[in-house]
Design an enzyme around this catalytic site. Structure first.
Site, mmCIF file in Angstrom:
data_model
loop_
_atom_site.group_PDB
_atom_site.id
_atom_site.type_symbol
_atom_site.label_atom_id
_atom_site.label_comp_id
_atom_site.label_asym_id
_atom_site.label_seq_id
_atom_site.Cartn_x
_atom_site.Cartn_y
_atom_site.Cartn_z
ATOM 1 N N TRP A 6 0.830 -1.201 0.000
ATOM 2 C CA TRP A 6 0.000 0.000 0.000
ATOM 3 C C TRP A 6 0.870 1.260 0.000
ATOM 4 C CZ3 TRP A 6 -2.951 -3.163 -1.573
ATOM 5 C CH2 TRP A 6 -3.875 -3.947 -0.904
ATOM 6 N N ASN B 171 -6.647 0.125 -5.128
ATOM 7 C CA ASN B 171 -6.868 -1.270 -4.810
ATOM 8 C C ASN B 171 -8.357 -1.600 -4.904
ATOM 9 O OD1 ASN B 171 -6.361 -3.969 -3.651
ATOM 10 N ND2 ASN B 171 -7.459 -3.148 -1.868
ATOM 11 N N GLU B 172 -8.707 -2.430 -5.894
ATOM 12 C CA GLU B 172 -10.037 -3.022 -6.020
ATOM 13 C C GLU B 172 -11.166 -2.002 -6.157
ATOM 14 O OE1 GLU B 172 -9.234 -7.313 -3.894
ATOM 15 O OE2 GLU B 172 -10.353 -5.828 -2.731
ATOM 16 N N TYR C 198 -11.098 -14.689 -5.290
ATOM 17 C CA TYR C 198 -11.558 -15.094 -3.956
ATOM 18 C C TYR C 198 -12.936 -15.750 -4.023
ATOM 19 C CZ TYR C 198 -7.825 -12.039 -2.231
ATOM 20 O OH TYR C 198 -6.608 -11.456 -1.973
ATOM 21 N N GLU D 299 -3.872 -11.020 -6.767
ATOM 22 C CA GLU D 299 -4.260 -11.494 -5.446
ATOM 23 C C GLU D 299 -5.077 -12.763 -5.623
ATOM 24 O OE1 GLU D 299 -6.379 -9.048 -2.748
ATOM 25 O OE2 GLU D 299 -5.247 -7.218 -3.179
#
Length: 435
Positions: A89, A209-210, A304, A347
């Site tokens: 990060w 991020n995302e 995920y 990820e």
């Protein structure tokens, strides 16, 4: 990935589309790169003109460490395991009310929000810690992907901009459309990019991020619907802006890889066919078309299924985590083939040691078989950390316990031999494919 305690189901309201105006004019990427900078060549990455294949590692907690010995030990372990790229990060933000506690606990923070603009902390408890992680990564010949902000609330992401600059009652997607917020975001981006733009240790800049229409604390609003292109417009403007600051480093979205297909996949649940959120555009991304943006140099996708499809993941179900993951990998490889750009499985994770032992070999081998694999499991686990005697509560439920780095259930450690061996083997294969 976001902290488990902040997870919300992917339920979105209905919206009506609006467009984002004022995108910056694209600046061209440099064609003569300095030595040591990673570049792309079609579907592949290159380093100094030679193929650069890799297994990477995610560690959001590395800049949160206070012990240089522990930072060295972690990056040395990565090096010895064959890791070539670290993702971490580039933000750590707090509310003004958290400042006193942060000072007492030595919590890393780069921004303090106590008004309509953040206060930058570039001191020894702030950006100097990120400086140190990047400098230490350079020492171990590890490249670093830096993400500028977070879609989720964890460690002070995009919703802090919204809450402090616009107040209560807003939807999350105003982060992508409000001009004042965009200007504030860009000011922070300029700070980070200017700090490291000449460093060959930086692998790439990551816009967010995302990114999704919604977050875990704020719902989506009417400007973010399937086909509205809100995120793509934002990706375009911000990638063009970063390119105007830095002609040399690679740029990517940091997205989870959601699709917007005309005929999205469906699955059977509760006696009916359900349109799949990962394919129907409700998340806000359109991976196939986002990847075509001129200053998005490569794509990212996350994996995920265990948490994304918890209602389907039960004993006896005809749906399996393993098979869905293989399909997801194939879909992104196909999109990358069409775009002629690299992609990174940036990820991925499953909970439970048995699940990791059974599923990771299949996913990783399938990715390796594509010949264009870049694999970054979530997340790296380090043993033997010594700060505060090996026991330290960092923030939320994140803690160092008995010398082990924070464990969110997806974390893997060296003493989990079968899982560890999956990645050390993959790293050797990738090393053999590199120049």
């Amino acid at each position: 990935m976001r902290p488990a305690l902040l997870f919300l189901a992917c339920l979105l309201p209905l919206w009506s589309p609006v467009s984002l105006a004022g995108a910056a004019t694209a600046t061209e990427k440099n064609s003569n790169f300095p030595k040591g900078f990673v570049t792309t060549n079609g579907r592949d990455f290159q380093l100094d003109g030679k193929p650069f294949a890799f297994v990477g590692a995610n560690s959001y907690w590395l800049p949160l460490l206070t012990s240089q010995a522990d930072i060295d030990a972690t990056l040395n372990s990565m090096k010895q395991t064959g890791v070539k790229v670290l993702r971490t990060w580039g933000w750590n933000a707090i509310n003004g009310t958290e400042l006193e506690g942060a000072l007492q606990t030595n919590l890393t923070y780069y921004q303090v929000w106590n008004g309509t603009q953040y206060i930058l902390n570039d001191g020894p408890q702030g950006l100097q810690r990120l400086d140190n992680v990047i400098a230490t990564a350079e020492k171990y010949d590890i490249k670093v992907i830096v993400a500028f902000t977070n879609n989720w609330f964890g460690y002070g992401g995009s919703d802090l901009y919204i809450q402090w600059m616009l107040g209560a009652g807003q939807s999350h997607d105003v982060f992508f459309t409000n001009r004042d917020i965009i200007s504030s975001y860009q000011a922070y981006v300029k700070t980070i990019v200017s700090r490291y733009k000449d460093s060959p240790t930086i692998f790439a800049w990551e816009l967010m991020n995302e990114a999704r229409c919604l977050s875990d604390t704020l719902p989506a609003g009417p400007s973010c619907v399937p086909g509205s292109n809100t995120l793509r417009t934002w990706y375009r403007e911000q990638s063009d802006y970063v390119r105007s600051l830095d002609p040399n480093h690679l740029i990517t979205t940091g997205g989870e890889g959601h699709f917007y297909w005309k005929n999205p996949r469906k699955y059977w649940f509760n006696h009916s066919l359900v349109s799949d959120y990962n394919y129907n555009g409700e998340a806000g991304e359109d991976f196939d078309h986002d990847l075509l943006l001129p200053n998005i140099d490569f794509g990212t996708y996350h994996l995920y299924p265990q948490s994304w499809y918890s209602e389907l993941d039960f004993p006896g179900s005809n749906w399996t985590v393993e098979n869905w993951g293989i399909q997801w990998i194939d879909d992104h490889i196909n999109a990358a083939d069409k775009a002629g750009k690299p992609v990174i499985l940036e990820e991925f994770g499953v909970g439970g040691l048995r699940n990791k032992t059974d599923i990771y070999p299949k996913w990783v081998q399938h990715a390796l078989d594509t010949k264009h694999a870049r694999i970054m499991p979530w997340q790296w686990g380090q043993l033997g950390l010594t700060e505060d005697g090996g026991n330290r509560l960092i923030k939320y439920a994140d803690a160092i316990i008995d010398g082990a780095s924070p464990n969110d259930g997806n974390t893997f450690y060296a003493n989990q031999t079968q899982v560890w061996d999956v990645f050390t083997r993959a790293a050797k294969i990738q090393d053999a494919r590199s120049g």
